[in-house]
Design a protein around this motif. Structure first.
Motif, short mmCIF file in Angstrom:
data_model
loop_
_atom_site.label_atom_id
_atom_site.label_comp_id
_atom_site.label_asym_id
_atom_site.label_seq_id
_atom_site.Cartn_x
_atom_site.Cartn_y
_atom_site.Cartn_z
N PHE A 154 0.91 -31.16 -144.33
CA PHE A 154 -0.32 -31.15 -145.12
C PHE A 154 -0.50 -29.85 -145.91
O PHE A 154 -1.16 -29.84 -146.94
CB PHE A 154 -1.53 -31.41 -144.22
CG PHE A 154 -1.74 -32.88 -143.96
CD1 PHE A 154 -1.01 -33.53 -142.97
CD2 PHE A 154 -2.62 -33.62 -144.72
CE1 PHE A 154 -1.16 -34.89 -142.75
CE2 PHE A 154 -2.79 -34.99 -144.51
CZ PHE A 154 -2.06 -35.62 -143.53
N ASP A 155 0.11 -28.74 -145.44
CA ASP A 155 -0.07 -27.46 -146.15
C ASP A 155 0.61 -27.46 -147.52
O ASP A 155 0.29 -26.63 -148.36
CB ASP A 155 0.47 -26.30 -145.30
CG ASP A 155 1.94 -26.48 -144.97
OD1 ASP A 155 2.24 -27.02 -143.89
OD2 ASP A 155 2.80 -26.11 -145.78
N LEU A 157 0.57 -30.07 -149.63
CA LEU A 157 -0.07 -31.01 -150.56
C LEU A 157 -0.99 -30.21 -151.50
O LEU A 157 -1.67 -29.28 -151.08
CB LEU A 157 -0.87 -32.06 -149.78
CG LEU A 157 -0.01 -32.94 -148.85
CD1 LEU A 157 -0.88 -33.97 -148.15
CD2 LEU A 157 1.11 -33.64 -149.61
N PRO A 207 -8.73 -30.06 -151.14
CA PRO A 207 -7.43 -30.71 -150.94
C PRO A 207 -7.48 -32.20 -151.23
O PRO A 207 -7.42 -33.03 -150.31
CB PRO A 207 -7.16 -30.44 -149.45
CG PRO A 207 -8.51 -30.39 -148.80
CD PRO A 207 -9.48 -29.92 -149.87
N ALA A 210 -4.65 -34.52 -149.77
CA ALA A 210 -4.68 -34.52 -148.29
C ALA A 210 -5.85 -35.36 -147.81
O ALA A 210 -5.72 -36.15 -146.86
CB ALA A 210 -4.79 -33.09 -147.77
N LEU A 230 -1.50 -34.27 -136.35
CA LEU A 230 -1.36 -33.34 -137.47
C LEU A 230 -1.26 -31.92 -136.91
O LEU A 230 -2.18 -31.45 -136.22
CB LEU A 230 -2.64 -33.52 -138.30
CG LEU A 230 -2.75 -33.10 -139.73
CD1 LEU A 230 -3.99 -33.74 -140.33
CD2 LEU A 230 -2.78 -31.64 -139.88
N ASP A 232 -0.54 -27.97 -138.09
CA ASP A 232 -0.38 -27.14 -139.29
C ASP A 232 -1.16 -25.85 -139.13
O ASP A 232 -1.98 -25.72 -138.22
CB ASP A 232 -0.88 -27.88 -140.53
CG ASP A 232 0.11 -27.75 -141.68
OD1 ASP A 232 0.50 -26.60 -141.99
OD2 ASP A 232 0.49 -28.79 -142.24
N THR A 265 2.08 -22.95 -150.45
CA THR A 265 1.25 -23.74 -149.55
C THR A 265 -0.18 -23.21 -149.56
O THR A 265 -0.47 -22.16 -150.12
CB THR A 265 1.76 -23.65 -148.10
OG1 THR A 265 1.64 -22.29 -147.65
CG2 THR A 265 3.20 -24.10 -147.98
N VAL A 268 -4.59 -25.43 -144.18
CA VAL A 268 -5.17 -26.76 -144.07
C VAL A 268 -6.63 -26.64 -143.60
O VAL A 268 -6.92 -25.90 -142.65
CB VAL A 268 -4.33 -27.61 -143.09
CG1 VAL A 268 -5.04 -28.91 -142.77
CG2 VAL A 268 -2.95 -27.88 -143.69
N LEU A 273 -10.75 -32.35 -143.28
CA LEU A 273 -9.92 -33.53 -142.98
C LEU A 273 -10.51 -34.31 -141.80
O LEU A 273 -10.51 -35.55 -141.80
CB LEU A 273 -8.48 -33.12 -142.68
CG LEU A 273 -7.72 -32.43 -143.83
CD1 LEU A 273 -6.25 -32.23 -143.47
CD2 LEU A 273 -7.81 -33.22 -145.14
#
Ligand code: SAH
Length: 356
Positions: A154-155, A157, A207, A210, A230, A232, A265, A268, A273
Motif C-alpha cells: 500500500f505504501d 500506491l 491516498p 489505496a 495489511l 506496512d 513511497t 500508509v 483505510l
C-alpha cells in the motif's frame, strides 16, 4: 537527470505541473523506465530490504496465521491465498511451507497480483510447482472466501498531497524550477474540502487508489468471506506531515533527483483505510505494532525451535532477525510497521490482532 526525469520535464513543459499521484505513478509504473518495471529492488544489493527478506520466520508465521483463519472460515476448498505485490515471492513460499505443515492435505490456490515482469520472473522461479496464478489487478482474483496478504504494497500506491497556506489548502505539484529541473510547487487556486483546519505549512496525503482498493476488498470479504492482512509502515492516528520519501541504496534520497531510479513511497494512513473498510461494512482488526503481532503469533518460540538446529553463526542471525523485526524504537520495524486486518464481520477475533 534520469531518462524518465527528462520525459517528465518535457510533459510538464507541454501540459503544466503534475500532481504527486501522477508523479508517483510515473516513477514507479512507467512502462519503460518505471522503478518496479526495470529492476528487482529488494535485498542487500537492491535499495531496501523487507520483512520476508530478513527472515523466513515472517512468512512462516503469516502462513500459520492463514491456517488458523482458514479453519475459522470453515476450511473452504481450495484455500484461496492471494498476495498483492509479492516481491520475490519469499513471503508466499514461506507461508505455503508453514501452511502445509499446519494444515496438511489442504488444497491451496496461490494467486499473485504483480505488475512487474522482473519480479514475476523471480516469483515464478521461487514458486515453481505450487500452481500459482498471476494477475495484473485484484479485480481478476477468483470468487470465494480469500485470504489476501499485502506486505509493503500500500505504501507504493500514489497519493495526492495538499499543503495548508494562509489562503487555504493547495495541491502540491511537481513543476519546473528556475534551473529547468523538477521542483515542488503549489496549485495557485485553493481546493475545498480537504481536511479540518490545520496550521499553516501542514501537509496531508490523500491516498485515492489505496482507499478505492480497500473499499473494493472490504466489500468483497463482506460478500464472499475472507480477510485482507495489511502490513506496512504508517500511522494509526489521523495526522499530517509530509511522508513522501525516496529510497535508493538503503538510504533516503531526494524524491525529485532521479525519477524511476529510486523507490518512492508514502506512509500508509491506517486511520483512513480502516474507516473506509468500516464504512464498506467490514470488521477492522488492529492496527497493532508489527512487534506485537509477531510476538503474539509466537515469533520468539519459533526462533527458539529454529536455533535448536542451528550452528552458532546461524543462531546469531536468527537473534538478529528477531531483534530487527521487533525493534520497538520509533523508527524500528517493530514499531513503525503496523498490521491491520479487514475481515468479513463475524470472523475473529484474529490471532495477533487486538479486537477492534
Ligand atoms: N511484498 C514484497 C515486495 C514489496 S515491494 C516484500 O515484502 O518483499 C512492492 C511490490 O508491489 C513489488 O512486488 C512491486 O512490483 C509491486 N507493485 C507495485 N505497484 C504495483 C501495482 N500497482 N500493482 C501490482 N503490484 C505492484
Amino acid at each position: 537527470m534520469s531518462p524518465l526525469g527528462r520525459e517528465i520535464a518535457a510533459l510538464i513543459r507541454e501540459t503544466g505541473p503534475i500532481g504527486i499521484d501522477r508523479y508517483m505513478a510515473l516513477c514507479l509504473g512507467h512502462p519503460v523506465h518505471g522503478y518496479y518495471r526495470t529492476r528487482d529492488p529488494l535485498g542487500a544489493r537492491g535499495d531496501f530490504t523487507t520483512a520476508p527478506e530478513i527472515s523466513q520466520m515472517f512468512g512462516e508465521l503469516i502462513g500459520a496465521w492463514a491456517a488458523w483463519v482458514h479453519r475459522a472460515m470453515g476450511a473452504p476448498a481450495p484455500l484461496l491465498l492471494a498476495e498483492l505485490g509479492p516481491g520475490r515471492g519469499t513471503l508466499m513460499a514461506d507461508a505455503l511451507r508453514a501452511l502445509a505443515s499446519a494444515a496438511p492435505g489442504t488444497r491451496i490456490a496461490p494467486h499473485l497480483v504483480e505488475t512487474s515482469e522482473v519480479l514475476r520472473q523471480a516469483q515464478a522461479q521461487r514458486l515453481a510447482g505450487t500452481g500459482a496464478t498471476w494477475h495484473d489487478s485484484p479485480d481478476t482474483l477468483p470468487d470465494g472466501p480469500a485470504i489476501i496478504l499485502a506486505n509493503e504494497f500500500f505504501d507504493c500506491l500514489p497519493v495526492r498531497q495538499f499543503v495548508r497556506t494562509a489562503a487555504g489548502w493547495h495541491e502540491r505539484l511537481v513543476g519546473l524550477g528556475e534551473d529547468a529541473g523538477l521542483a515542488f510547487g503549489l496549485s495557485p487556486e485553493p481546493v475545498a474540502g480537504i481536511a479540518a483546519d490545520m496550521p499553516t505549512g501542514a501537509v496531508v496525503s490523500v491516498p485515492g487508489p489505496a482507499l478505492a482498493l480497500v473499499r473494493g476488498l472490504a466489500r468483497r470479504v463482506c460478500a464472499q468471506g475472507g480477510v485482507l492482512l495489511l502490513v506496512d509502515y504508517g500511522h494509526v492516528r489521523p495526522g499530517y506531515g509530509d511522508t513522501l520519501q525516496a529510497l535508493a541504496d538503503h538510504a533516503f534520497a531526494d524524491p525529485l533527483a532521479a525519477p524511476g531510479e529510486a523507490d518512492l513511497t508514502c506512509h500508509v494512513d491506517f486511520a483512513a483505510l480502516g474507516l473506509a473498510a468500516r464504512e464498506a461494512g467490514a470488521a477492522v482488526h488492529g492496527p497493532v505494532d508489527q512487534a506485537d503481532f509477531l510476538t503474539g503469533l509466537g515469533l520468539h518460540e519459533r526462533a527458539g525451535r529454529l536455533k535448536l538446529r542451528a550452528d552458532a553463526t546461524q543462531a546469531d542471525a536468527i537473534d538478529a532477525a528477531v531483534a530487527r523485526l521487533t525493534d520497538r524504537r520509533p523508527e524500528g520495524m517493530g514499531c513503525l510497521f503496523k498490521v491491520m486486518a479487514i475481515a468479513a464481520p463475524g470472523l475473529g477475533p484474529l490471532p495477533g490482532l487486538a479486537p477492534a
